[in-house]
Design an enzyme around this catalytic site. Structure first.
Site, PDB file in Angstrom:
ATOM      1  N   ARG A 174      44.194 -28.034 -37.759  1.00  0.00           N
ATOM      2  CA  ARG A 174      44.770 -28.837 -36.683  1.00  0.00           C
ATOM      3  C   ARG A 174      44.007 -30.127 -36.449  1.00  0.00           C
ATOM      4  O   ARG A 174      44.584 -31.199 -36.368  1.00  0.00           O
ATOM      5  CB  ARG A 174      44.861 -28.038 -35.388  1.00  0.00           C
ATOM      6  CG  ARG A 174      46.071 -27.122 -35.345  1.00  0.00           C
ATOM      7  CD  ARG A 174      46.214 -26.455 -34.007  1.00  0.00           C
ATOM      8  NE  ARG A 174      44.968 -25.867 -33.581  1.00  0.00           N
ATOM      9  CZ  ARG A 174      44.103 -26.441 -32.745  1.00  0.00           C
ATOM     10  NH1 ARG A 174      44.392 -27.606 -32.213  1.00  0.00           N
ATOM     11  NH2 ARG A 174      42.979 -25.831 -32.430  1.00  0.00           N
ATOM     12  N   THR A 175      42.688 -30.034 -36.353  1.00  0.00           N
ATOM     13  CA  THR A 175      41.904 -31.237 -36.106  1.00  0.00           C
ATOM     14  C   THR A 175      42.032 -32.207 -37.284  1.00  0.00           C
ATOM     15  O   THR A 175      42.175 -33.412 -37.105  1.00  0.00           O
ATOM     16  CB  THR A 175      40.418 -30.869 -35.876  1.00  0.00           C
ATOM     17  OG1 THR A 175      40.348 -29.950 -34.791  1.00  0.00           O
ATOM     18  CG2 THR A 175      39.597 -32.096 -35.553  1.00  0.00           C
ATOM     19  N   LYS A 193      26.659 -27.537 -54.903  1.00  0.00           N
ATOM     20  CA  LYS A 193      25.616 -27.741 -55.911  1.00  0.00           C
ATOM     21  C   LYS A 193      24.316 -28.196 -55.251  1.00  0.00           C
ATOM     22  O   LYS A 193      23.335 -28.443 -55.921  1.00  0.00           O
ATOM     23  CB  LYS A 193      26.054 -28.808 -56.924  1.00  0.00           C
ATOM     24  CG  LYS A 193      27.306 -28.479 -57.703  1.00  0.00           C
ATOM     25  CD  LYS A 193      27.666 -29.642 -58.640  1.00  0.00           C
ATOM     26  CE  LYS A 193      29.042 -29.428 -59.268  1.00  0.00           C
ATOM     27  NZ  LYS A 193      29.619 -30.706 -59.760  1.00  0.00           N
ATOM     28  N   HIS A 229      31.788 -32.327 -30.142  1.00  0.00           N
ATOM     29  CA  HIS A 229      33.145 -32.587 -30.613  1.00  0.00           C
ATOM     30  C   HIS A 229      33.642 -33.796 -29.807  1.00  0.00           C
ATOM     31  O   HIS A 229      34.486 -33.655 -28.922  1.00  0.00           O
ATOM     32  CB  HIS A 229      34.020 -31.356 -30.382  1.00  0.00           C
ATOM     33  CG  HIS A 229      35.276 -31.347 -31.183  1.00  0.00           C
ATOM     34  ND1 HIS A 229      35.761 -32.456 -31.834  1.00  0.00           N
ATOM     35  CD2 HIS A 229      36.154 -30.345 -31.467  1.00  0.00           C
ATOM     36  CE1 HIS A 229      36.880 -32.138 -32.459  1.00  0.00           C
ATOM     37  NE2 HIS A 229      37.140 -30.870 -32.259  1.00  0.00           N
ATOM     38  N   ARG A 274      33.840 -33.239 -40.373  1.00  0.00           N
ATOM     39  CA  ARG A 274      33.580 -32.004 -39.630  1.00  0.00           C
ATOM     40  C   ARG A 274      32.458 -31.294 -40.363  1.00  0.00           C
ATOM     41  O   ARG A 274      32.570 -31.071 -41.568  1.00  0.00           O
ATOM     42  CB  ARG A 274      34.833 -31.125 -39.635  1.00  0.00           C
ATOM     43  CG  ARG A 274      34.609 -29.723 -39.130  1.00  0.00           C
ATOM     44  CD  ARG A 274      34.521 -29.720 -37.598  1.00  0.00           C
ATOM     45  NE  ARG A 274      35.097 -28.563 -37.004  1.00  0.00           N
ATOM     46  CZ  ARG A 274      36.191 -28.566 -36.242  1.00  0.00           C
ATOM     47  NH1 ARG A 274      36.821 -29.679 -35.971  1.00  0.00           N
ATOM     48  NH2 ARG A 274      36.648 -27.461 -35.740  1.00  0.00           N
TER      49      ARG A 274
END
Lengths: 303, 303, 303
Positions: free
Chosen positions: A49-50, A79, A128, A100
């Site tokens: 959603r974000t 890696k 956030h 994110r």
């Protein structure tokens, strides 16, 4: 834009005003604003959603998007590449990067090494920032102001990054009173409470849901992650902050219900038709706030 | 557009005609049709080919796409968010939503709660409406008509959602005769056969591949998921409906071979050069059918 | 474009020249070049940086992109579909396909069956053609020429596909001398050395890092995958080719340091500010080389 701590009231007002303008402008006009810009979206912690909200915001501005839905699993991070290397490289392709990240502080530490603007889309149990902006924008739109509002926050005040960002952002406004009714064990960390109080936010704790719901302008409900709760009484404790038709009888008729979503059963779908239920409008507001943030960060036109 | 059951013959003809027009129009003209529209594609069950087909269809119309390649793993669905909440929220960003879902019926139940049009890209063992449309469009293009065709369906008639959607759609046409040659244990469910017969479809069962291949206009081959077959004879049973050069000697020269793809070894690559092999053209037809569906659902122009 | 073996010097020069032009042209002009084209990117082995580089390259040319971040996990490949079927089908939607594949040779074998151009984005331990092109382009930009350069390659010469592709490409240039200092056990395979020598490349092996760093024009550092090294001494062996400020004292002041990235600790971040550190510029060059390759392969205009 990696922390709300760096946002001044003036900047917040500017974002809200721009969000409002972008909402009402003809779409074609908006799409001409950032034609040709490239926005990269790197989600080290998946959040459909974000991500879709940010990517749609970029596309609506005329920018184009490259993205990673699950950057931790599917990239060099596996890696062992450091985030700052990734940001430097992706920053040589893209004009802005939305990230994110699963860790609380790494992004804020390294964002300045990236050659293009970086926007946080949430970091671990940390912050956030665009969620806090859209929360405040929703309060403004629904109630006409933020200054002086009485806001009740329910549920998980300990781990919820959206609550923490919102509380820090509210210190920019005058006379806001925050009433907290947390599930036992999920109270606001005391250092954070002290820091917020020092910044002028009025915080009070109540012992019943009734107290939190009466005499308030907005209820901010949160999702409780069951795994946060220890012991046998977990389920019944989680139910303490449940909101249904019965509980809402105590909520003033002018008040609003917000929720960062996704919800589980802490917010009964039977409330969805109540005009005070603002959470779907709140999600929609996120699109316009993110458009405002990206629009501000992307260079004007692409020569 | 979440079930073929809601498609009238008139609507099917309209889609096929529009697909044909979009195929022959200059690309630039097509790209001007839905400029600025946003299409979200949510795949709760990954399917790269179907997703790329839908997303290309949207882009070819001038729309822009946000998507989730693996929405179940990478999204709030994992946190327990209900599909209807996701659709309401994504529907406040996007102008249409394409959904592939892992459950048979959930999407059809909740699609109407979404504020924008929803298109099914396949649901569990349930339906796959655009696949049925492109199958019928392929019959029309390859054989000049659908009414009165004799169609042989091979392999898995029990679990294959593409077969089920196709059979329901064929009830909209006149005089179609369907010959079924299923792998033992994978026959068409009897209630479905009864329902189709009640809707006027003529169904017959044959006991050999030869009977299914002679006197037919089109053979619809399907992939058999080995895990569906129990017991020792599974492998040899699966081989009963294998199509190779040898088997095709029995197929009339005007007939066509269709397959929803991906194929395993039920369709020998040595057939690919046979002019009757229509399956790659069928896949290409899917692009134009999906363009027609999306074009019809997206608002004209974006103000 | 699936192997460097098929690239003539003339073709390489053309790509480098076009990359240079695309870099200096106004962005809007570049974006008009391939308006309306569709590029599919299929990554069977996830690689966020390479994928974002290719996808941004396509978008900067005005093309639009459909992609699969993790095509092996999320697609029909899991159901057993052969790559050539996927390429035929996706090739009926898209105008070019970028493929990263986990196997060494499959892509080169089947690419010609695809109806549209295919570009390799790396194949197993096989090749990585656009990486070799951007490496050579970086040498040209940083040092003014490729002919006659002395290049030292460090680390893993056995498994590194970027090293193999670069060495093959260097055979197209005159008088290049390659000095190799491999971690023991990770030397260049002897058949490959023989093949390169037969093509005229001058290869020599040295026994110390000092020898590799003095009297060279460019050091090409590589990442060593720990799991390649057997036995107790692995860690200390891997450290043999480590580059830090101390080691760089031996490197001539006009020389350059390249690395395909991502890096681990074989390249100390303290070097990043050294003007000889060319690896971030090298990554940026990749964007323009990939734009040049895609621009050349996509049909002019889309009618």
């Amino acid at each position: 834009m990696v922390t709300v701590r760096a946002l001044t009231r003036n900047r917040v007002e500017t974002y809200m005003q721009l969000a409002q303008e972008l909402r009402t402008m003809p779409r074609r006009e908006v799409m001409a604003r950032r034609q040709g810009a490239i926005v990269a979206s790197l989600f080290y912690e998946p959040s459909t959603r974000t991500r879709l909200s940010f990517e749609t915001a970029a596309l609506r501005l005329g920018a184009r998007v490259v993205g990673a839905e699950n950057a931790l699993e599917n990239s060099s991070a596996k890696k062992g590449e450091r985030l700052e290397d990734t940001l430097r490289i992706v920053g040589s392709y893209a004009d802005a990067i939305v990230v994110r990240h699963h860790e609380n502080n790494t992004l804020a530490e390294v964002a300045s090494l990236c050659p293009v603007p970086v926007v946080s889309a949430g970091t671990g149990a940390g912050e956030h920032p665009t969620q806090a902006l859209l929360d405040v924008y929703t309060l403004e739109r629904e109630l006409g102001r933020v200054d002086g509002l009485h806001i009740s926050i329910l549920g998980d005040l300990r781990y919820g990054r959206t609550v923490h960002s919102l509380l820090y952002l509210l210190t920019q406004f005058n006379g806001v009173v925050v009433t907290m009714f947390a599930v036992p064990g999920l109270e606001l960390p005391s250092e954070m409470a002290a820091s917020l109080a020092a910044d002028g936010l009025r915080l009070r704790t109540v012992g019943t849901l009734e107290e939190a719901l009466s005499e308030t302008d907005a209820v901010y409900q949160t999702r409780i992650q069951r795994e946060r709760l220890q012991g046998e009484d977990a389920l019944s404790l989680a139910g303490l902050t449940h909101l249904g038709v019965e509980e809402l009888r105590r909520l003033p008729s002018h008040a609003r219900i917000l929720h960062p979503l996704p919800r589980l059963d802490e917010l009964n779908p039977e409330l969805d038709h109540d005009p005070r239920a603002a959470y779907f409008r709140q999600a929609e507001n996120g699109l316009f706030i993110r458009m405002a943030v990206l629009d501000s960060l992307l260079k004007e036109g692409i020569s």
